[in-house]
Design an enzyme around this catalytic site. Sequence first.
Site, PDB file in Angstrom:
ATOM      1  CE  LYS A  15     -17.329  16.177 -23.182  1.00 49.14           C
ATOM      2  NZ  LYS A  15     -17.678  14.771 -22.449  1.00 49.14           N
ATOM      3  CB  SER A  37     -16.410  11.842 -21.911  1.00 45.74           C
ATOM      4  OG  SER A  37     -15.512  12.766 -21.317  1.00 45.74           O
TER       5      SER A  37
END
Length: 213
Positions: free
Chosen positions: A111, A56
Site C-alpha cells: 500500500k 488494490s
Amino acid sequence: MDDDRERLTSKPETSDPLPKAEHPWVETLKTIGLSVVLALGVRSFVADSRYIPSGSMLPTLQINDRLIIDKLSYRFSDPVRGDIVVFHPPAQLERELVANGEKKFQEAFIKRVIGMPGDRVEVKGGKVYINGKVLAENYLGEPPRYQWSSTELTPDGIVPPSHYLVLGDNRNNSYDSHYWGFVPQDKVIGKAILRFWPINRAGGITPQPDYNN
C-alpha cells in the site's frame, strides 16, 4: 664464488607438491552453493522481488507487475509519505483475515503511506486531508467515494508513534488502513522502488504527494 653461484641458481632437491585439481563437478557445486548463499543474503537484507496479485494499487501498479523492493533503506531512515511499502499484516489485519476464514492469507501486503506518526487523516468530498490540508494525489484513477476519519481508529485520531496509515491507490477497492488500522514500523519489509516487468512499463514507481495550499 662458484659454489655460491651454484647454491643460488640450482633447483632444490625437493619441493611441495602442487594441490590436486578438484573434479569439475565439485567446483561447479561449490560455485552454485556460494551463489545461493549470496542470493539469500541479498534477499534477506538488501532487496527482494515481488509481484502484484490484486488490483488494490491500480492504476499505479497493475496485476502481475514485478517489482524490486528495497529492504535496506529503512534500516537507516523512516518511511515518508508517498512511499509504496510492502509489509507483513499487523495483528488487527491478521484477526480480520482469520475471522473471514482465510487461513492461508498473503504473507505480505503493499500500500501507499498516507498518514505519518502524529497526523490526523480524513477522507471526505473525494479528497484526503492531512491535519486539515488537502493532499494532492495525481496517481489516483478515481477519487474515494467514502467518508472516513482516523478518529475511527483512535479517540484523538492521531497516528501513533512508529505507526503508519496506508491506503491503496485504488481507493474504492482496497482493503487498507481505513478498514483495519495502522501498520507498525516493525512490520514494514521495505519500499517498492522499481518495476522491472512488463518491460514497456519498467521504471520508478513512487511519485510523491504534496499539500494543496
